[in-house]
Design a protein around this motif. Structure first.
Motif, PDB file in Angstrom:
ATOM      1  N   ALA A 126       0.886  -1.404  -0.041  1.00  0.00           N
ATOM      2  CA  ALA A 126       0.012   0.107  -0.250  1.00  0.00           C
ATOM      3  C   ALA A 126       0.953   1.177  -0.046  1.00  0.00           C
ATOM      4  O   ALA A 126       1.991   1.354   0.730  1.00  0.00           O
ATOM      5  N   ALA A 127       0.511   2.147  -0.916  1.00  0.00           N
ATOM      6  CA  ALA A 127       1.154   3.395  -1.171  1.00  0.00           C
ATOM      7  C   ALA A 127       0.755   4.611  -0.922  1.00  0.00           C
ATOM      8  O   ALA A 127      -0.694   4.754  -1.274  1.00  0.00           O
ATOM      9  N   SER A 128       1.144   5.865  -0.692  1.00  0.00           N
ATOM     10  CA  SER A 128       0.575   7.022  -0.827  1.00  0.00           C
ATOM     11  C   SER A 128       1.454   8.133  -1.725  1.00  0.00           C
ATOM     12  O   SER A 128       2.525   7.682  -1.883  1.00  0.00           O
ATOM     13  N   VAL A 129       0.853   8.925  -2.373  1.00  0.00           N
ATOM     14  CA  VAL A 129       1.495   9.751  -3.482  1.00  0.00           C
ATOM     15  C   VAL A 129       1.614  11.146  -3.096  1.00  0.00           C
ATOM     16  O   VAL A 129       0.480  11.598  -2.415  1.00  0.00           O
ATOM     17  N   GLU A 130       2.777  11.790  -3.240  1.00  0.00           N
ATOM     18  CA  GLU A 130       2.713  13.288  -2.983  1.00  0.00           C
ATOM     19  C   GLU A 130       3.708  13.557  -3.986  1.00  0.00           C
ATOM     20  O   GLU A 130       4.532  13.085  -4.629  1.00  0.00           O
ATOM     21  N   GLY A 131       3.613  14.981  -4.418  1.00  0.00           N
ATOM     22  CA  GLY A 131       4.287  15.595  -5.359  1.00  0.00           C
ATOM     23  C   GLY A 131       5.632  15.648  -5.167  1.00  0.00           C
ATOM     24  O   GLY A 131       5.999  15.827  -3.851  1.00  0.00           O
TER      25      GLY A 131
ATOM     26  N   LEU B  88       0.754  24.490  -2.609  1.00  0.00           N
ATOM     27  CA  LEU B  88       1.237  24.279  -4.211  1.00  0.00           C
ATOM     28  C   LEU B  88       1.768  23.063  -4.613  1.00  0.00           C
ATOM     29  O   LEU B  88       2.837  22.742  -3.861  1.00  0.00           O
ATOM     30  N   SER B  89       1.362  22.026  -5.383  1.00  0.00           N
ATOM     31  CA  SER B  89       2.179  20.796  -5.418  1.00  0.00           C
ATOM     32  C   SER B  89       2.418  20.883  -6.779  1.00  0.00           C
ATOM     33  O   SER B  89       1.820  20.748  -7.705  1.00  0.00           O
TER      34      SER B  89
ATOM     35  N   VAL C 107       6.246  12.267  -9.167  1.00  0.00           N
ATOM     36  CA  VAL C 107       5.653  12.291  -7.700  1.00  0.00           C
ATOM     37  C   VAL C 107       6.530  11.277  -7.105  1.00  0.00           C
ATOM     38  O   VAL C 107       7.066  10.416  -7.710  1.00  0.00           O
ATOM     39  N   TYR C 108       6.465  11.112  -5.730  1.00  0.00           N
ATOM     40  CA  TYR C 108       6.919  10.222  -4.768  1.00  0.00           C
ATOM     41  C   TYR C 108       5.730   9.325  -4.104  1.00  0.00           C
ATOM     42  O   TYR C 108       4.836   9.747  -3.941  1.00  0.00           O
ATOM     43  N   THR C 109       6.046   8.066  -4.232  1.00  0.00           N
ATOM     44  CA  THR C 109       5.348   7.016  -3.710  1.00  0.00           C
ATOM     45  C   THR C 109       5.932   6.586  -2.415  1.00  0.00           C
ATOM     46  O   THR C 109       6.915   6.010  -2.398  1.00  0.00           O
ATOM     47  N   TYR C 110       5.308   6.624  -1.300  1.00  0.00           N
ATOM     48  CA  TYR C 110       5.656   6.034   0.033  1.00  0.00           C
ATOM     49  C   TYR C 110       5.132   4.725   0.193  1.00  0.00           C
ATOM     50  O   TYR C 110       3.710   4.638   0.392  1.00  0.00           O
ATOM     51  N   PHE C 111       5.871   3.763   0.569  1.00  0.00           N
ATOM     52  CA  PHE C 111       5.468   2.506   1.049  1.00  0.00           C
ATOM     53  C   PHE C 111       6.050   1.871   2.002  1.00  0.00           C
ATOM     54  O   PHE C 111       7.255   2.008   2.042  1.00  0.00           O
TER      55      PHE C 111
ATOM     56  N   GLU D  47       1.481  13.485 -17.778  1.00  0.00           N
ATOM     57  CA  GLU D  47       0.231  13.576 -17.911  1.00  0.00           C
ATOM     58  C   GLU D  47      -0.646  14.277 -16.989  1.00  0.00           C
ATOM     59  O   GLU D  47      -1.951  14.337 -16.730  1.00  0.00           O
ATOM     60  N   ASN D  48       0.016  14.381 -15.511  1.00  0.00           N
ATOM     61  CA  ASN D  48      -0.592  15.096 -14.464  1.00  0.00           C
ATOM     62  C   ASN D  48      -1.856  13.958 -14.151  1.00  0.00           C
ATOM     63  O   ASN D  48      -2.684  14.441 -13.361  1.00  0.00           O
ATOM     64  N   ILE D  49      -1.626  12.782 -14.196  1.00  0.00           N
ATOM     65  CA  ILE D  49      -2.806  11.785 -13.743  1.00  0.00           C
ATOM     66  C   ILE D  49      -2.762  11.707 -12.311  1.00  0.00           C
ATOM     67  O   ILE D  49      -3.842  11.485 -11.570  1.00  0.00           O
ATOM     68  N   LEU D  50      -1.600  11.566 -11.699  1.00  0.00           N
ATOM     69  CA  LEU D  50      -1.521  11.382 -10.217  1.00  0.00           C
ATOM     70  C   LEU D  50      -1.428  12.798  -9.584  1.00  0.00           C
ATOM     71  O   LEU D  50      -0.858  13.757 -10.077  1.00  0.00           O
ATOM     72  N   ARG D  51      -2.116  12.881  -8.383  1.00  0.00           N
ATOM     73  CA  ARG D  51      -1.979  14.025  -7.498  1.00  0.00           C
ATOM     74  C   ARG D  51      -1.351  13.654  -6.164  1.00  0.00           C
ATOM     75  O   ARG D  51      -1.565  12.542  -5.710  1.00  0.00           O
ATOM     76  N   SER D  52      -0.943  14.816  -5.470  1.00  0.00           N
ATOM     77  CA  SER D  52      -0.566  14.643  -4.007  1.00  0.00           C
ATOM     78  C   SER D  52      -2.114  14.159  -3.509  1.00  0.00           C
ATOM     79  O   SER D  52      -3.164  14.692  -3.608  1.00  0.00           O
TER      80      SER D  52
END
Length: 381
Positions: free
Chosen positions: A55-60, A204-205, A210-214, A283-288
């Motif tokens: 499981a991961a969370s996404v941040e800019g 502002l992101s 993006v970084y994904t933390y798991f 394509e800016n699909i992922l967001r913080s």
């Protein structure tokens, strides 16, 4: 007559014995015919790749708090929540009238200071000329020099005041330090802005990457490191293959990422360690704030492999059928992971062991069964 009856009875008894023997032979033959012939194969050993999900969370890559640098009322908002902005673009305006007045005052002080400097310069030059004619003393000349230097200092101070006023005036327009998406506003028009506000105006992101933390358990992390025993964390990160990302809906993200950082220590509460993977986001699909699962492939060599289709699962336990002494035997096995269509067997089977491939859906342990001859299989194929 009596002898005839005895002979007839004897013949009848012998006939019944013969019929019983024949019936028993037919039953044995039918019993043998009922034993199913099932295909078998030998357990293989080879290399495997196991995909593990975390499981991961996404941040800019850059989440910047937008805060005021000067005090004043919020007078204009140039963007809306969720807008994409470019670096240097104006976002907010703080009432700047006071800073404009400070600029005018600083400019007026500069004019006065420059005039005083000119007067001091004239007086100094005059007294130097008089000193050559011995009409004034050295002390008077030194006093004139001191006055002149003080005037120069006043000019420099006035120039500094102008620069300070310019900075404050520029800070009254809050601009985007990086390109990215605007978050939710914590203040509205008319709110008093100060540098000491507890909350930023917005966030502002920057999400071009993006970084994904798991988090990884201690056991998984130890296995992760074992693959490159003797290497430093930096070398392990460098040699780790690309990772994939599954979005919250289960779809696979088109871009692959790379692990680029590992936390310095384990979390004592959870017994896990956090890793970070970087993904491009053109394509800016992922967001913080997005969530998903990082898929990490781990490679194993010389492991025991068994087709998943050749196993049966009963109450979370996995079994495989084999033939022992002409009868079906159900063997429990322990699995350490999945590699494609195969299980990686850690206990219960070894390479070369024979197992039933298919046809065991209704098979019970102890049921007579015959291994299908391979040449018969080849004829059928």
């Amino acid at each position: 007559m009596q002898r005839f009856f005895i002979q007839k009875s004897t013949l009848l008894f012998l006939s019944l014995i013969v019929l019983a023997a024949c019936g028993k032979g037919n039953q044995n033959q039918a019993y043998q015919q009922q034993a199913p012939e099932l295909p078998t194969a030998k357990v293989q050993q080879g290399d495997a790749s196991v995909s593990r999900e975390y499981a991961a969370s996404v941040e800019g890559v850059s989440n910047v708090e937008i805060r005021p640098q000067v005090t004043g009322y919020l007078s204009k908002i140039f963007v809306d929540e969720g807008d994409y902005v470019n670096a240097g673009q104006a976002l907010f305006k703080i009432e700047d009238q006071i800073f404009r007045e400070q600029m005018k005052s600083a400019q007026a002080l500069l004019i006065t200071a420059q005039a005083n400097l000119s007067t001091a310069k004239i007086d100094l030059d005059r007294k130097k000329e008089l000193l050559r004619n011995k009409m004034v003393s050295d002390i008077q000349v030194k006093e004139a020099e001191a006055t002149y230097n003080a005037a120069r200092g006043a000019v420099s101070q006035a120039v500094s005041s102008i620069e300070s006023a310019k900075i404050n005036l520029n800070f009254s327009t809050i601009k985007a330090p990086v390109s990215g998406f605007i978050g939710r506003f914590n203040y509205r028009l008319g709110s008093l802005m100060t540098p000491s506000n507890q909350q930023p105006i917005t966030l502002l992101s920057d999400i071009h990457e993006v970084y994904t933390y798991f988090s990884m358990s201690e056991t998984d992390f130890n296995n992760f490191q074992k693959k490159q025993a003797g290497s430093t964390i930096g070398e392990i990160i460098k040699n780790t293959p690309a990772v994939s990302l599954l979005l919250s809906g289960g779809d696979k993200y088109a871009q692959t990422g790379k692990i680029d950082a590992v936390e310095g220590q384990f979390n004592k509460t959870t017994g896990s360690i956090t890793l970070r993977a970087k993904f491009p986001n053109p394509e800016n699909i992922l967001r913080s704030g997005n969530t998903g699962k990082v898929v990490l492939d781990q490679f194993y060599s010389n492991v025991v492999l068994l087709p998943i289709a050749s196993t049966r699962t009963i109450q979370d336990k996995i079994f495989v059928f084999s033939i022992k002494g002409g009868k079906a035997a159900m063997l429990p096995v322990e699995v350490s992971g999945k590699a494609g269509d195969n299980f990686i067997i850690s206990k219960g089977l070894k390479a070369g062991d024979e197992y039933i491939v298919t046809g065991f859906d209704r098979l019970q342990p102890g049921t007579p069964v015959v291994a299908q001859k391979k040449n018969a299989q080849q004829k059928k194929s």
